[in-house]
Scaffold this motif. Structure first.
Motif, PDB file in Angstrom:
ATOM      1  N   ALA A 288     -32.908   3.929  30.949  1.00  0.00           N
ATOM      2  CA  ALA A 288     -31.489   3.607  31.116  1.00  0.00           C
ATOM      3  C   ALA A 288     -31.278   2.174  31.568  1.00  0.00           C
ATOM      4  N   SER A 289     -32.186   1.643  32.375  1.00  0.00           N
ATOM      5  CA  SER A 289     -31.997   0.306  32.929  1.00  0.00           C
ATOM      6  C   SER A 289     -32.556  -0.787  32.029  1.00  0.00           C
ATOM      7  N   ALA A 290     -33.084  -0.427  30.854  1.00  0.00           N
ATOM      8  CA  ALA A 290     -33.713  -1.427  29.991  1.00  0.00           C
ATOM      9  C   ALA A 290     -32.732  -2.528  29.600  1.00  0.00           C
ATOM     10  N   PHE A 291     -31.511  -2.141  29.241  1.00  0.00           N
ATOM     11  CA  PHE A 291     -30.535  -3.152  28.826  1.00  0.00           C
ATOM     12  C   PHE A 291     -30.167  -4.073  29.986  1.00  0.00           C
ATOM     13  N   ALA A 292     -29.881  -3.478  31.150  1.00  0.00           N
ATOM     14  CA  ALA A 292     -29.458  -4.292  32.297  1.00  0.00           C
ATOM     15  C   ALA A 292     -30.566  -5.219  32.761  1.00  0.00           C
ATOM     16  N   THR A 293     -31.795  -4.735  32.809  1.00  0.00           N
ATOM     17  CA  THR A 293     -32.887  -5.579  33.293  1.00  0.00           C
ATOM     18  C   THR A 293     -33.252  -6.664  32.278  1.00  0.00           C
ATOM     19  N   THR A 294     -33.211  -6.316  30.993  1.00  0.00           N
ATOM     20  CA  THR A 294     -33.456  -7.342  29.971  1.00  0.00           C
ATOM     21  C   THR A 294     -32.391  -8.419  30.028  1.00  0.00           C
ATOM     22  N   LEU A 295     -31.133  -7.992  30.136  1.00  0.00           N
ATOM     23  CA  LEU A 295     -30.042  -8.950  30.228  1.00  0.00           C
ATOM     24  C   LEU A 295     -30.155  -9.798  31.491  1.00  0.00           C
ATOM     25  N   ALA A 296     -30.577  -9.179  32.597  1.00  0.00           N
ATOM     26  CA  ALA A 296     -30.730  -9.925  33.849  1.00  0.00           C
ATOM     27  C   ALA A 296     -31.756 -11.029  33.703  1.00  0.00           C
ATOM     28  N   MET A 297     -32.898 -10.730  33.116  1.00  0.00           N
ATOM     29  CA  MET A 297     -33.943 -11.744  32.963  1.00  0.00           C
ATOM     30  C   MET A 297     -33.527 -12.820  31.975  1.00  0.00           C
ATOM     31  N   PHE A 298     -32.822 -12.420  30.909  1.00  0.00           N
ATOM     32  CA  PHE A 298     -32.382 -13.417  29.931  1.00  0.00           C
ATOM     33  C   PHE A 298     -31.339 -14.350  30.554  1.00  0.00           C
ATOM     34  N   LEU A 299     -30.395 -13.779  31.299  1.00  0.00           N
ATOM     35  CA  LEU A 299     -29.380 -14.599  31.957  1.00  0.00           C
ATOM     36  C   LEU A 299     -29.994 -15.488  33.030  1.00  0.00           C
ATOM     37  N   ALA A 300     -30.962 -14.949  33.767  1.00  0.00           N
ATOM     38  CA  ALA A 300     -31.643 -15.776  34.764  1.00  0.00           C
ATOM     39  C   ALA A 300     -32.347 -16.942  34.096  1.00  0.00           C
ATOM     40  N   GLY A 301     -32.942 -16.688  32.925  1.00  0.00           N
ATOM     41  CA  GLY A 301     -33.558 -17.777  32.177  1.00  0.00           C
ATOM     42  C   GLY A 301     -32.544 -18.806  31.720  1.00  0.00           C
ATOM     43  N   LEU A 302     -31.409 -18.337  31.185  1.00  0.00           N
ATOM     44  CA  LEU A 302     -30.349 -19.264  30.794  1.00  0.00           C
ATOM     45  C   LEU A 302     -29.898 -20.112  31.978  1.00  0.00           C
ATOM     46  N   ALA A 303     -29.759 -19.469  33.138  1.00  0.00           N
ATOM     47  CA  ALA A 303     -29.310 -20.185  34.334  1.00  0.00           C
ATOM     48  C   ALA A 303     -30.307 -21.263  34.742  1.00  0.00           C
ATOM     49  N   MET A 304     -31.578 -20.903  34.763  1.00  0.00           N
ATOM     50  CA  MET A 304     -32.596 -21.880  35.158  1.00  0.00           C
ATOM     51  C   MET A 304     -32.714 -23.005  34.128  1.00  0.00           C
ATOM     52  N   GLY A 305     -32.561 -22.656  32.856  1.00  0.00           N
ATOM     53  CA  GLY A 305     -32.581 -23.697  31.830  1.00  0.00           C
ATOM     54  C   GLY A 305     -31.403 -24.638  31.969  1.00  0.00           C
ATOM     55  N   ALA A 306     -30.228 -24.088  32.251  1.00  0.00           N
ATOM     56  CA  ALA A 306     -29.044 -24.934  32.441  1.00  0.00           C
ATOM     57  C   ALA A 306     -29.195 -25.825  33.668  1.00  0.00           C
ATOM     58  N   GLN A 307     -29.739 -25.248  34.745  1.00  0.00           N
ATOM     59  CA  GLN A 307     -29.939 -26.037  35.959  1.00  0.00           C
ATOM     60  C   GLN A 307     -30.908 -27.189  35.704  1.00  0.00           C
ATOM     61  N   ALA A 308     -32.022 -26.887  35.031  1.00  0.00           N
ATOM     62  CA  ALA A 308     -33.010 -27.928  34.739  1.00  0.00           C
ATOM     63  C   ALA A 308     -32.408 -29.003  33.836  1.00  0.00           C
ATOM     64  N   ALA A 309     -31.678 -28.582  32.801  1.00  0.00           N
ATOM     65  CA  ALA A 309     -31.085 -29.556  31.884  1.00  0.00           C
ATOM     66  C   ALA A 309     -30.058 -30.422  32.597  1.00  0.00           C
ATOM     67  N   GLY A 310     -29.259 -29.812  33.468  1.00  0.00           N
ATOM     68  CA  GLY A 310     -28.287 -30.595  34.225  1.00  0.00           C
ATOM     69  C   GLY A 310     -28.963 -31.627  35.104  1.00  0.00           C
ATOM     70  N   ARG A 311     -30.052 -31.232  35.746  1.00  0.00           N
ATOM     71  CA  ARG A 311     -30.786 -32.183  36.588  1.00  0.00           C
ATOM     72  C   ARG A 311     -31.410 -33.293  35.746  1.00  0.00           C
ATOM     73  N   TRP A 312     -31.967 -32.914  34.585  1.00  0.00           N
ATOM     74  CA  TRP A 312     -32.554 -33.933  33.720  1.00  0.00           C
ATOM     75  C   TRP A 312     -31.505 -34.915  33.230  1.00  0.00           C
TER      76      TRP A 312
END
Length: 778
Positions: A288-312
């Motif tokens: 049941a939690s597969a969708f939520a956990t997959t989405l959580a990790m994907f969004l966390a990745g997007l967030a970290m990528g955006a943060q890194a790109a903003g800093r760069w």
């Protein structure tokens, strides 16, 4: 209105030196508060999406078309809201934080009343076409999602005054909001849904929105008081937006080209998310939690990528080659990960299952990180840090969302219907390589050799994947299903379509979505799939069960038994995945089911179809339900669903469904019907007292014929032993037998209710044990 002070005093872009105005502690505090508020606003947004998606499944069903339409409608609302927020950000003298507070307060009000509104609409749109329901869904979610989408361009406009870098502003704010959304997935999956349910989740989300609104308003008032009290503001703030000019480097890329790249990147990234979710869902057996956990990790990745790109973008202002190196390296790493994902997952499943899911989630995070760098970088390259920054950001964001919606629709409707998981993996790797090459080609100021080198490397990885991945994943589905188990039967058939993945083992075992789903067997003597349960219904069913409904087809074995039950005149089967019929046609013991004139096969969601059905009631309903802890299982096991089936039964009709030994499932059925008895792990229910008649069952068994052949041969000793053994094993409700001691093998609802007094029944709101099973509790 006044223009608020920026989070920090401005720094002249490209120089790295502070402006003449010294940064005050108050402005630093305001920067921190804005980040925290935008982080917080991402939490309720995802909670609403998860809850609304679940509630709207009652209208659409749980088929992929429904989920895709819901997600697309959500995205359209965000995109339209982004445009509205971008237009609003160009207003002269706009008090951004005050507007932000009003938006959050409005979202809170709409969120708090959303569930009753959705329920009211749900009852009035049954039976409409998919396009009509799509428009209705859009109308339902457009207002709150537009408000959510408007916040990013508004705060970018507010932030860019201070930073002078659009990429840095977009990166930091997009990171915080997306990280909040990722946190919401984790919080909802592990805390809110297991212990509170959907209604409490919406109230909590509304409370968070209201808290953020109060914080934004307090920050605005404090900022205005400081300005009126004589605190010196940045010179950029004393001017009207029309007077703002970009002091940074000239724009590197035409805005139109970046719009296309944002759309392309959004489409590929969303397609990756859909692909990754299907992979993890299959490997977890439909957790049941597969969708939520997959989405959580994907969004966390997007967030970290955006943060890194903003800093760069801030660190490498004016140094495009350095910035390009960082971004292209990140994209290239994601292409390598996507190419190697399935072969490594298959190998880990067999050799080290404990490492399988950490690897899969790490891969999701890595791919998300790469695609998260795209939006801030495109903003830096094509948007000047002036009064139009918010509007331009909204347009870029809209293009990204439009691409994401198209990627979701294409992958969900077309790619997964026409191609398998391995082929989609290769296609996405190639699409990522093409996107990288296209992005590298528009980067000015970077050496041509560098752009060519990255493009060639990406294409080489993609072509290697197309060549090497298929032979390396030949046994992928068996590996993901069985993990390191040894006593298994090899997978000999795989059916993949947009509804899911179904596999068949050499011994006839069927797996749906990575979980056991029955066997191709109708022989009660050599019973490999507990087929005694549909045969046993003859002892509890009305004397002449003419009209039968079955929800869930699977291998077709139960349907083949039921349609040939003596007295049955019609069998209606409602099945979500039309691919099962293809598999049934390949197995001789059930193939005739598809050509039986008494059978009507309907491709639809079972619950949605039942809600629309108003014709003659059924004498018997059988629900071929899956394990109680799987995703969406409670939609068939809840009090609301069982009440619906009760209303579709004739006065003496019976319902049978698999409880998979769950006490909550058993108690729920007995509370709704009042009368019932356990048959194996199945519960047989009726509004009238169950009359367990073994003599009638024996007569039916002797008369039962499938494909013209008797099921029972009275002259065969083994068959006579079966008849005698069944009667001893299942003597009737609450009758104890010598071989079972004091525990009756067939407890009635009276016994079940007495034994489960401390157990809570399943409802649509609490979602049963789908989210609680991981804690070892129902």
């Amino acid at each position: 209105m006044t223009i608020e002070s920026p989070p920090h005093s401005a720094t002249a872009p490209g120089t790295g030196s502070p402006c003449t105005t010294q940064e005050s502690p108050a402005s630093a505090r305001e920067a921190t508060l804005i980040c925290l508020m935008f982080f917080g606003s991402g939490i309720p947004a995802l909670i609403y999406q998860l809850v609304w998606q679940r509630v709207l499944a009652e209208i659409f069903g749980v088929q992929i078309e429904a989920v895709t339409v819901i997600v697309t409608a959500f995205m359209i609302g965000l995109g339209c809201g982004s445009l509205a927020g971008g237009w609003l950000s160009t207003r002269t003298g706009l008090a951004t934080l005050r507007v932000f507070a009003l938006i959050e307060l409005s979202i809170a009000a709409l969120g708090a009343i959303s569930l009753p509104v959705l329920a009211w609409v749900s009852d009035r749109v049954l039976g409409t076409s998919l396009p009509s329901m799509a428009l209705i869904t859009l109308a339902l979610v457009i207002a709150p999602t537009m408000l959510m989408g408007a916040t990013l361009p508004l705060l970018v406009r507010h932030w860019v005054i201070h930073s002078g870098s659009t990429g840095e502003s977009v990166g930091r704010l997009y990171c915080m909001n997306t990280l909040g959304a990722a946190s919401a997935c984790v919080i909802a999956s592990f805390l809110i849904f297991p212990f509170s349910g959907m209604r409490a989740a919406t109230y909590l989300a509304a409370a968070i929105n209201a808290t953020i609104a109060a914080s934004a308003l307090a920050t605005y008032l404090r900022s205005r008081a400081s300005t009126n009290g004589g605190v010196m503001a940045s010179p950029r703030l004393t001017e009207t937006p029309a007077a703002w000019t970009s002091t940074g480097a000239p724009l590197a890329v035409k805005f139109g080209a970046c719009l296309w790249l944002a759309a392309l990147g959004g489409g590929v990234s969303m397609s990756f998310e859909v692909f990754l979710f299907r992979t993890i869902s299959f490997a977890s057996g439909g957790n049941a939690s597969a969708f939520a956990t997959t989405l959580a990790m994907f969004l966390a990745g997007l967030a970290m990528g955006a943060q890194a790109a903003g800093r760069w973008c801030g660190d490498a202002a004016g140094n495009l080659p350095r910035l390009a190196h960082r971004i292209l390296n990140t994209q290239l790493a994601a292409i390598v990960v996507s190419a190697a994902l399935l072969p490594i997952a298959g190998a880990l499943a067999v050799r080290s299952p404990v490492a399988l899911f950490p690897f899969l989630y790490l891969a999701v995070f890595s791919i998300g990180t790469a695609w998260g760098t795209l939006l801030p970088l495109l903003s830096q390259l094509s948007i000047a840090p002036d009064h139009r920054a918010g509007l331009r950001t909204s347009q870029l964001y809209l293009a990204n969302i439009a691409g994401s919606a198209c990627g979701s629709l294409f992958t969900g409707f077309v790619a997964m219907q026409c191609f398998g998981l391995v082929q989609i993996s290769i296609g996405l790797t190639l699409a990522g390589a093409v996107t990288l090459g296209r992005f590298a080609s528009v980067l000015p100021g970077t050496p041509r050799n560098m752009r060519r080198r990255y493009t060639v490397a990406a294409l080489v990885f993609a072509l290697c994947a197309a060549w090497l991945v298929p032979p390396m994943t030949r046994d992928l589905f068996g590996a993901l299903e069985y993990k390191s188990a040894t006593d298994t039967s090899a997978v000999v058939d795989v059916l993949e379509n947009r509804h899911g993945i179904v596999t068949v083992a050499a011994d006839g075992t069927v797996y749906g979505g990575g979980m056991y789903d029955g066997k191709f067997n109708v022989d009660p003597i050599n019973d490999t799939n507990m087929v005694f349960r549909p045969y046993g219904l003859a002892a509890a069913a009305p004397p002449a069960p003419r009209r039968v409904l079955m929800v869930g087809l699977s291998s077709g074995s139960w349907a083949q038994v039921l349609v040939n039950m003596p007295g049955v005149e019609s069998l209606t089967v409602v099945e979500l995945n039309d691919g099962y019929a293809t598999l049934i046609d390949q197995h001789p013991n059930v193939a005739s089911l598809l050509r039986n004139p008494k059978v009507t096969l309907i491709t639809d969601d079972g619950r949605r179809w039942l809600r629309q059905y108003r014709a003659q009631p059924f004498d018997m309903i059988v629900m071929n339900t899956t394990f109680f802890m799987r995703a969406h299982a409670s939609l068939l096991l809840s009090r609301e669903m069982l009440t619906l089936t009760r209303d579709r039964l004739a006065p003496d009709g019976v319902l049978m469904y698999n409880t998979t030994s769950s006490q909550r499932v058993q108690r729920t059925g007995c509370e709704v019907f009042g009368n019932g008895v356990m048959l194996g792990n199945n519960l047989v229910l009726s509004t009238s007292p169950i009359r367990w008649d073994l003599s009638r069952w024996r007569e039916a068994m002797l008369a039962w014929r499938i494909d013209g052949k008797p099921v029972i041969d009275p002259d065969n000793p083994a068959h006579r032993d079966y008849l005698r053994g069944f009667a001893q094993r299942f003597p009737g409700p609450d009758i104890a037998t010598a071989d079972t001691g004091t525990t009756p093998p067939m407890p009635s609802c009276r016994t079940i209710l007495a034994q489960t007094q401390d157990v809570t029944a399943i409802t649509d709101d609490n979602m049963g044990s789908e989210w609680r099973f991981r804690y070892g509790i129902e």
